[in-house]
Design a protein around this motif. Structure first.
Motif, PDB file in Angstrom:
ATOM      1  N   PRO A  63       0.710  -1.254   0.066  1.00 31.06           N
ATOM      2  CA  PRO A  63      -0.152  -0.080   0.030  1.00 31.06           C
ATOM      3  C   PRO A  63       0.765   1.073  -0.021  1.00 31.06           C
ATOM      4  O   PRO A  63       1.926   1.464   0.747  1.00 31.06           O
ATOM      5  N   VAL A  64       0.394   2.379  -0.554  1.00 31.66           N
ATOM      6  CA  VAL A  64       1.002   3.701  -0.874  1.00 31.66           C
ATOM      7  C   VAL A  64       0.116   4.670  -0.551  1.00 31.66           C
ATOM      8  O   VAL A  64      -1.231   4.441  -0.286  1.00 31.66           O
ATOM      9  N   ASP A  85      -2.288   4.200  -8.164  1.00 30.61           N
ATOM     10  CA  ASP A  85      -3.032   3.435  -8.853  1.00 30.61           C
ATOM     11  C   ASP A  85      -3.714   2.492  -7.835  1.00 30.61           C
ATOM     12  O   ASP A  85      -2.695   2.036  -7.158  1.00 30.61           O
ATOM     13  N   SER A  86      -4.929   2.288  -7.848  1.00 25.92           N
ATOM     14  CA  SER A  86      -5.501   1.131  -6.865  1.00 25.92           C
ATOM     15  C   SER A  86      -4.853  -0.067  -7.331  1.00 25.92           C
ATOM     16  O   SER A  86      -4.304  -0.278  -8.556  1.00 25.92           O
ATOM     17  N   ILE A  87      -5.092  -1.121  -6.454  1.00 23.00           N
ATOM     18  CA  ILE A  87      -4.774  -2.406  -6.880  1.00 23.00           C
ATOM     19  C   ILE A  87      -5.503  -2.918  -8.033  1.00 23.00           C
ATOM     20  O   ILE A  87      -5.032  -3.869  -8.818  1.00 23.00           O
ATOM     21  N   LYS A  88      -6.929  -2.624  -8.092  1.00 21.23           N
ATOM     22  CA  LYS A  88      -7.459  -3.068  -9.116  1.00 21.23           C
ATOM     23  C   LYS A  88      -7.131  -2.610 -10.434  1.00 21.23           C
ATOM     24  O   LYS A  88      -6.903  -3.390 -11.517  1.00 21.23           O
ATOM     25  N   ASN A  89      -6.685  -1.080 -10.557  1.00 22.48           N
ATOM     26  CA  ASN A  89      -6.139  -0.420 -11.766  1.00 22.48           C
ATOM     27  C   ASN A  89      -4.813  -1.027 -11.946  1.00 22.48           C
ATOM     28  O   ASN A  89      -4.413  -1.065 -13.298  1.00 22.48           O
ATOM     29  N   LEU A 109     -11.883  -8.869  -6.159  1.00 25.85           N
ATOM     30  CA  LEU A 109     -10.934  -8.372  -5.191  1.00 25.85           C
ATOM     31  C   LEU A 109     -11.411  -7.941  -3.727  1.00 25.85           C
ATOM     32  O   LEU A 109     -10.885  -8.174  -2.745  1.00 25.85           O
ATOM     33  N   ASN A 110     -12.676  -7.531  -3.748  1.00 27.55           N
ATOM     34  CA  ASN A 110     -13.299  -6.923  -2.590  1.00 27.55           C
ATOM     35  C   ASN A 110     -13.741  -8.369  -1.698  1.00 27.55           C
ATOM     36  O   ASN A 110     -13.685  -8.014  -0.605  1.00 27.55           O
ATOM     37  N   TYR A 111     -13.931  -9.341  -2.522  1.00 26.83           N
ATOM     38  CA  TYR A 111     -14.542 -10.756  -1.582  1.00 26.83           C
ATOM     39  C   TYR A 111     -13.194 -11.098  -1.178  1.00 26.83           C
ATOM     40  O   TYR A 111     -13.047 -11.741   0.041  1.00 26.83           O
ATOM     41  N   LEU A 112     -11.937 -11.364  -1.806  1.00 24.05           N
ATOM     42  CA  LEU A 112     -10.761 -12.081  -1.460  1.00 24.05           C
ATOM     43  C   LEU A 112      -9.977 -11.404  -0.630  1.00 24.05           C
ATOM     44  O   LEU A 112      -9.307 -11.764   0.397  1.00 24.05           O
ATOM     45  N   LEU A 113      -9.775  -9.832  -0.553  1.00 17.30           N
ATOM     46  CA  LEU A 113      -8.550  -9.263   0.151  1.00 17.30           C
ATOM     47  C   LEU A 113      -8.912  -9.435   1.549  1.00 17.30           C
ATOM     48  O   LEU A 113      -7.997  -9.520   2.403  1.00 17.30           O
ATOM     49  N   PRO A 114     -10.209  -9.312   2.309  1.00 15.14           N
ATOM     50  CA  PRO A 114     -10.231  -9.598   3.590  1.00 15.14           C
ATOM     51  C   PRO A 114      -9.837 -10.773   4.155  1.00 15.14           C
ATOM     52  O   PRO A 114      -9.722 -11.186   5.408  1.00 15.14           O
ATOM     53  N   LYS A 115      -9.861 -11.946   3.233  1.00 10.97           N
ATOM     54  CA  LYS A 115      -9.545 -13.273   3.431  1.00 10.97           C
ATOM     55  C   LYS A 115      -8.256 -13.745   3.357  1.00 10.97           C
ATOM     56  O   LYS A 115      -7.669 -14.678   3.783  1.00 10.97           O
ATOM     57  N   THR A 166      -3.084  -9.560   3.889  1.00 11.93           N
ATOM     58  CA  THR A 166      -2.413  -8.536   3.318  1.00 11.93           C
ATOM     59  C   THR A 166      -2.863  -6.847   3.931  1.00 11.93           C
ATOM     60  O   THR A 166      -3.913  -7.250   4.610  1.00 11.93           O
ATOM     61  N   SER A 167      -2.158  -6.112   3.807  1.00 16.29           N
ATOM     62  CA  SER A 167      -2.601  -5.030   4.374  1.00 16.29           C
ATOM     63  C   SER A 167      -3.243  -4.130   3.286  1.00 16.29           C
ATOM     64  O   SER A 167      -3.611  -2.922   3.449  1.00 16.29           O
ATOM     65  N   ILE A 168      -3.544  -4.773   2.043  1.00 14.56           N
ATOM     66  CA  ILE A 168      -4.289  -4.056   1.124  1.00 14.56           C
ATOM     67  C   ILE A 168      -5.898  -4.388   1.295  1.00 14.56           C
ATOM     68  O   ILE A 168      -6.161  -5.737   1.502  1.00 14.56           O
ATOM     69  N   HIS A 169      -6.546  -3.599   1.919  1.00 16.27           N
ATOM     70  CA  HIS A 169      -7.839  -3.453   2.185  1.00 16.27           C
ATOM     71  C   HIS A 169      -9.098  -3.869   1.345  1.00 16.27           C
ATOM     72  O   HIS A 169      -9.772  -4.560   1.654  1.00 16.27           O
ATOM     73  N   ASN A 170      -8.977  -3.235   0.108  1.00 11.39           N
ATOM     74  CA  ASN A 170      -9.911  -3.288  -0.746  1.00 11.39           C
ATOM     75  C   ASN A 170      -9.539  -3.059  -2.165  1.00 11.39           C
ATOM     76  O   ASN A 170      -8.237  -2.647  -2.454  1.00 11.39           O
TER      77      ASN A 170
END
Length: 337
Positions: free
Chosen positions: A55-56, A60-64, A83-89, A92-96
């Protein structure tokens, strides 16, 4: 969550999901009667993928980032949903999907070394550069996107005539200049001729900067029949991201090849200093020695739909035909003079 092949654009992942025997309607992309797979089966892959980003504060977002570099998902909405389904599981410190990210330092240092190397070759040390550094970075393994050039493929080369009414050049005059006359180019050093070709006649027209009413000879080249094929490093190939256990190497290789390809594709200008060509000359020699490839293929910047092919040893090819042409308003016409 179940996903189907139509959720993704990555060819390897589409094939992997297509092997599933479960057939359902996909609730993510709304495709009907598709093989589906539970995203749980892809958790290890996505964990390994996210480990390459950090994260920065802005960017660019992780999606982009994923879509921009890889066109991995079928579209941005599908990317955001998955990604919104997977990232909380994931760990990683990438939230969404909209969290701004950059590549981890190991990756940015790797492809970023291309700029350092360019500066060193041009302005610091040219002939005793640090090959050990390139091998330590793994660059000898990053030019593995190769295709086979066979004798079924025709490639083209052109020479513009200096005056009207001349006959077409003969076959022997359509090869690269001899070493006594070989100027330095994007790929070849001064005095070491490489054969510059294109994959179609229209691209040749752009590459030689032919103008309206110019007359020129266009030669056709094919691999000699005694060679079944030769391998060419391909800077134009789309690299699948879905390569489990090799994701970091895949990312590093693609980003490096994009950097090199951009410099290879730059058109040569009359006022350019030959110093500007040294880095790409160097990397082509590195490729020739450390991969055993017979040439490189890269996109034409003058004709975006065309490709340039540089053959290190022109004796591998035969000039099979030379035709005389004249440039008309919007097309290249064959003509008898």
């Amino acid at each position: 969550m179940e996903v189907c092949p139509s959720c993704f654009a990555d060819t390897e992942l589409k094939a992997f999901i297509s092997a599933s025997t479960t057939i359902e309607n996909c609730k993510v992309c709304n495709a009907q009667n598709q093989p589906t797979m539970d995203l749980k089966e892809l958790m290890d892959f996505f964990q390994e993928l996210m480990d390459n980003y950090t994260p920065v504060d802005s960017g660019d977002s992780i999606k982009n980032k994923i879509q921009g570099n890889w066109s991995f998902f079928s579209d941005h909405q599908v990317a955001e949903t998955i990604l919104n389904y997977l990232l909380p599981k994931l760990n990683t410190s990438i939230h969404n999907a909209n969290t701004p990210v950059d590549y981890i330092q190991e990756i940015t240092n790797n492809y970023g070394y291309w700029e350092t190397l360019k500066h060193e070759l041009k302005w610091s040390h040219r002939f005793l550069s640090n090959l050990d550094q390139l091998l330590e970075l793994g660059w000898d393994g990053f030019f593995n996107t190769q295709y086979r050039l066979t004798s079924n493929t025709t490639l083209f080369r052109a020479r513009v005539h200096h005056r009207s009414g001349d006959q077409a050049y003969n076959h022997s005059e359509m090869y690269a200049p001899t070493r006594d006359y070989a100027k330095g180019g994007r790929a070849n050093p001064l005095g070491i001729p490489y054969l510059y070709l294109c994959d179609n006649q229209e691209t040749v027209l752009y590459e030689v900067r032919a103008s309206y009413l110019d007359e020129l000879s266009i030669a056709s080249f094919k691999l000699k029949q005694n060679n079944e094929f030769v391998n060419i490093v391909d800077f134009t190939e789309d690299t699948p991201l879905f390569q489990p256990e090799m994701i970091q190497e895949t990312i590093m290789g693609k980003l490096l090849r994009e950097k090199v390809s951009k410099d290879l594709s730059k058109p040569m200008r009359r006022y350019d200093s030959e110093i500007e060509y040294i880095p790409t000359q160097y990397i082509c020699e590195f490729i020739r020695i450390y991969t055993g490839a017979s040439g490189v293929r890269f996109a034409s910047s003058l004709h975006p739909s065309g490709k340039n092919i540089v053959i290190f040893n022109q004796d591998l090819l035969d000039c099979t035909q030379v035709d005389l042409h004249k440039v008309t308003t919007f097309q290249l016409n064959s003509s008898e003079f």
